[in-house]
Write a protein that holds these residues in place. Structure first.
Motif, short mmCIF file in Angstrom:
data_model
loop_
_atom_site.label_atom_id
_atom_site.label_comp_id
_atom_site.label_asym_id
_atom_site.label_seq_id
_atom_site.Cartn_x
_atom_site.Cartn_y
_atom_site.Cartn_z
N GLU A 30 -11.73 43.74 25.31
CA GLU A 30 -12.11 42.70 24.36
C GLU A 30 -10.97 42.37 23.39
OE1 GLU A 30 -16.93 43.69 24.25
OE2 GLU A 30 -15.63 44.24 22.57
N VAL A 31 -10.34 43.41 22.83
CA VAL A 31 -9.30 43.15 21.83
C VAL A 31 -8.02 42.64 22.49
CG1 VAL A 31 -10.27 44.80 20.18
CG2 VAL A 31 -8.45 45.54 21.74
N LEU A 32 -7.77 43.03 23.73
CA LEU A 32 -6.63 42.45 24.46
C LEU A 32 -6.82 40.95 24.64
CD1 LEU A 32 -5.87 45.12 27.20
CD2 LEU A 32 -4.26 44.31 25.46
N GLU A 33 -8.05 40.54 24.93
CA GLU A 33 -8.33 39.11 25.06
C GLU A 33 -8.18 38.41 23.73
OE1 GLU A 33 -11.88 36.09 26.58
OE2 GLU A 33 -12.17 38.26 26.63
N THR A 34 -8.67 39.05 22.65
CA THR A 34 -8.53 38.47 21.31
C THR A 34 -7.07 38.26 20.95
OG1 THR A 34 -10.60 39.47 20.55
CG2 THR A 34 -9.01 38.83 18.85
N ALA A 35 -6.23 39.23 21.34
CA ALA A 35 -4.80 39.16 21.03
C ALA A 35 -4.01 38.31 22.04
CB ALA A 35 -4.21 40.56 20.98
N ASP A 36 -4.71 37.74 23.03
CA ASP A 36 -4.06 36.94 24.07
C ASP A 36 -3.00 37.76 24.80
OD1 ASP A 36 -3.69 34.67 25.62
OD2 ASP A 36 -2.23 33.78 24.25
N ASN A 47 -0.67 30.69 3.16
CA ASN A 47 -1.67 30.66 4.23
C ASN A 47 -3.00 31.27 3.80
OD1 ASN A 47 -0.08 29.56 6.37
ND2 ASN A 47 0.99 31.50 6.56
N CYS A 48 -3.07 31.84 2.62
CA CYS A 48 -4.22 32.62 2.21
C CYS A 48 -5.15 31.82 1.30
CB CYS A 48 -3.77 33.90 1.51
SG CYS A 48 -2.79 34.97 2.57
N ASP A 49 -6.42 32.20 1.28
CA ASP A 49 -7.40 31.53 0.43
C ASP A 49 -7.09 31.77 -1.04
OD1 ASP A 49 -9.00 30.68 2.66
OD2 ASP A 49 -9.70 32.74 2.83
N ARG A 50 -6.80 33.01 -1.37
CA ARG A 50 -6.45 33.38 -2.75
C ARG A 50 -5.35 34.42 -2.70
NH1 ARG A 50 -9.68 35.87 -6.38
NH2 ARG A 50 -10.80 36.95 -4.73
N LEU A 51 -4.70 34.61 -3.83
CA LEU A 51 -3.66 35.62 -3.90
C LEU A 51 -3.64 36.25 -5.28
CD1 LEU A 51 -0.90 34.52 -5.59
CD2 LEU A 51 -0.86 32.97 -3.63
N ALA A 52 -3.08 37.43 -5.33
CA ALA A 52 -2.83 38.11 -6.60
C ALA A 52 -1.36 38.48 -6.65
CB ALA A 52 -3.69 39.38 -6.72
N ILE A 53 -0.75 38.27 -7.79
CA ILE A 53 0.66 38.61 -7.97
C ILE A 53 0.74 39.92 -8.74
CG2 ILE A 53 2.84 37.92 -9.05
CD1 ILE A 53 2.04 35.03 -8.62
N SER A 108 7.67 41.29 23.42
CA SER A 108 8.43 40.71 22.32
C SER A 108 7.92 41.26 20.99
CB SER A 108 8.30 39.19 22.32
OG SER A 108 6.96 38.81 22.01
N GLY A 109 8.68 41.01 19.93
CA GLY A 109 8.27 41.51 18.62
C GLY A 109 6.92 40.95 18.18
N GLY A 110 6.69 39.65 18.44
CA GLY A 110 5.41 39.05 18.08
C GLY A 110 4.26 39.63 18.88
N GLN A 167 3.46 32.79 14.98
CA GLN A 167 2.50 33.18 16.00
C GLN A 167 1.53 34.23 15.45
OE1 GLN A 167 5.07 34.39 19.30
NE2 GLN A 167 4.41 32.58 20.44
N VAL A 168 2.04 35.20 14.70
CA VAL A 168 1.17 36.23 14.13
C VAL A 168 0.17 35.61 13.18
CG1 VAL A 168 1.13 38.24 12.58
CG2 VAL A 168 2.79 38.13 14.45
N TRP A 169 0.61 34.65 12.35
CA TRP A 169 -0.30 34.04 11.40
C TRP A 169 -1.33 33.17 12.11
CZ3 TRP A 169 -2.01 34.85 6.78
CH2 TRP A 169 -1.27 35.69 5.94
N GLN A 170 -0.96 32.52 13.18
CA GLN A 170 -1.94 31.77 13.96
C GLN A 170 -2.98 32.72 14.54
OE1 GLN A 170 -2.42 28.42 14.33
NE2 GLN A 170 -4.29 29.13 15.33
N HIS A 171 -2.54 33.87 15.00
CA HIS A 171 -3.46 34.88 15.52
C HIS A 171 -4.42 35.37 14.43
CE1 HIS A 171 -5.02 38.22 17.78
NE2 HIS A 171 -4.50 39.10 16.95
N LEU A 172 -3.91 35.58 13.22
CA LEU A 172 -4.76 36.04 12.12
C LEU A 172 -5.80 34.98 11.76
CD1 LEU A 172 -2.13 37.78 9.82
CD2 LEU A 172 -3.84 38.88 11.27
N ARG A 173 -5.40 33.72 11.76
CA ARG A 173 -6.36 32.65 11.47
C ARG A 173 -7.46 32.60 12.52
NH1 ARG A 173 -1.67 29.96 9.39
NH2 ARG A 173 -1.10 29.21 11.47
N THR A 174 -7.07 32.75 13.79
CA THR A 174 -8.06 32.77 14.87
C THR A 174 -8.99 33.96 14.73
OG1 THR A 174 -6.49 31.67 16.35
CG2 THR A 174 -8.34 32.82 17.37
N LEU A 175 -8.43 35.09 14.36
CA LEU A 175 -9.22 36.32 14.19
C LEU A 175 -10.30 36.12 13.14
CD1 LEU A 175 -9.43 39.37 14.87
CD2 LEU A 175 -7.83 39.77 12.99
#
Length: 372
Positions: free
Chosen positions: A154-160, A237-243, A173-175, A209-217
């Motif tokens: 299942e998670v292999l499919e999620t990660a394409d 890319n995030c809804d909210r952030l804290a500095i 590859s690194g990604g 690519q990693v961020w696209q994967h996180l959005r899909t997740l």
């Protein structure tokens, strides 16, 4: 990442003991208004000559369920130490925190069962295949052989990565490796996924690519993502952030709201005589507006910077000062960081644009917008 090893810290054997027999179902997770909540969270270490160093100093933080939340700050600000406490890998010196509805101090093992943790550095075996790495990790979490095979698929499919399941990790590859490591943290269906500098060392394409994967997740599973980063564009890319800076929280909110609070655009002019140009510009602005001159030109901050440029150019040319270029840049997250800390987080220096200003010859060539 600095890590305090306590009596209840994770070791491989302890991981097998503490793991659930199967991934916790969403209905088994405690109800809570927040996925993460902290009050007065402190982590201190002994310093030289009897002093105390506060890696995290009085952190108050709330993260909504299903939110993608960025923890933004420079190296050494306290980001990784905070994650270590929230994952029950380091014991807070003071304060309290709940993660997925579970108290970090009272039930550290229950917290570990409900979170996933992606570390900065790779933790997969390069000599094993992607499938083997995931299967071993699933078994360490106590999943049966049958469940481990199912979850691995299942998670292999999620990660394409299904088509690369039998490839040794060293050939990925690194990604792909980073997506595999994210997939590994999903095997036990965590309620909260912590990602500590998830794209460190990746090229821009792999980072995207990693961020696209996180959005899909998040879209597929409604996961709560807590991301530490010092990349300004990733925080966007995030809804909210804290500095966080020097262990203290200095600002939090939606990226656009934080930038809007700064308000003013940065206007930079390059002229034939910047010193004389500063005097002309100074006369056009209210007394409380600062106008500075450095190697980059004449800089000022005003609301609606693009609308000011034609007026400034006309005044300078009427005074016999040639205007070579001009730009107006809206506030950035680096401006927000500089506003709250007095220091720049990004590669650009405070008050300077990243790209050269456009020639000030006509409205069409006046640059407005963009990042620094």
């Amino acid at each position: 990442m600095q890590r305090h090893v306590g009596d209840d810290d994770l070791a491989p054997a302890a991981l097998r003991t503490a793991a659930p027999a199967s991934p916790p179902a969403p209905e088994d997770l405690p109800e809570s208004a927040y996925a993460i909540s902290t009050r007065g969270l402190v982590k201190s270490y002994p310093g030289p000559e009897g002093t105390t160093t506060h890696a995290v100093d009085g952190l108050d933080l709330d993260v909504e369920r299903g939110e993608t939340f960025a923890f933004l700050g420079p190296n050494g600000a306290g980001k990784s130490t905070t994650i270590a406490m929230l994952c029950a890998l380091a014991r807070p010196t003071a304060g309290r925190a709940t993660v997925a509805g579970v108290d970090v101090l009272a039930q550290p093992r229950a917290v570990r069962r409900r979170v996933g943790m992606l570390f900065q550095h790779s933790a997969v075996d390069p000599d094993l295949t992607a499938e083997q790495n995931l299967h071993i990790h699933a078994r360490l979490y106590g999943l049966s052989r049958r469940d481990a095979r199912r979850r691995t698929a299942e998670v292999l499919e999620t990660a394409d990565l299904t088509d690369r399941r039998r490839s040794p990790v060293r050939t990925l590859s690194g990604g792909m490796r980073r997506r595999l490591e994210i997939a590994r943290q999903l095997l036990h269906a965590p309620g909260v996924l912590f990602l500590d500098e998830p794209t460190t060392g990746l090229d821009p394409h792999a980072r995207a690519q990693v961020w696209q994967h996180l959005r899909t997740l998040r879209e597929r599973h409604g996961s709560t993502l807590f991301v530490t980063t010092h990349y300004l564009e990733e925080a966007e890319n995030c809804d909210r952030l804290a500095i966080i800076d020097r262990g203290r929280l200095v600002a939090q909110g939606a990226p656009e709201a934080l930038k809007a609070a700064i308000g003013d655009d940065l206007v930079v002019l390059r002229t034939g005589d910047d010193t004389a140009a500063r005097q002309v510009v100074r006369r056009l602005l209210p007394p409380d507006r600062a106008v500075t001159v450095d190697a980059g030109g004449v800089s000022l901050r005003v609301p609606g910077g693009s609308a000011w440029i034609p007026r400034l150019c006309a005044a300078l040319e009427a005074s016999g000062i040639a205007v070579n270029a001009a730009s107006a840049t809206p506030p950035t997250l680096d401006d927000v960081f500089f506003h709250h800390t007095g220091r720049s987080l990004g590669a650009a220096q405070p008050g300077r644009p990243a790209a050269p200003p456009a020639p000030c010859t006509a409205p069409a060539t006046t640059k407005s917008g963009g990042g620094r």
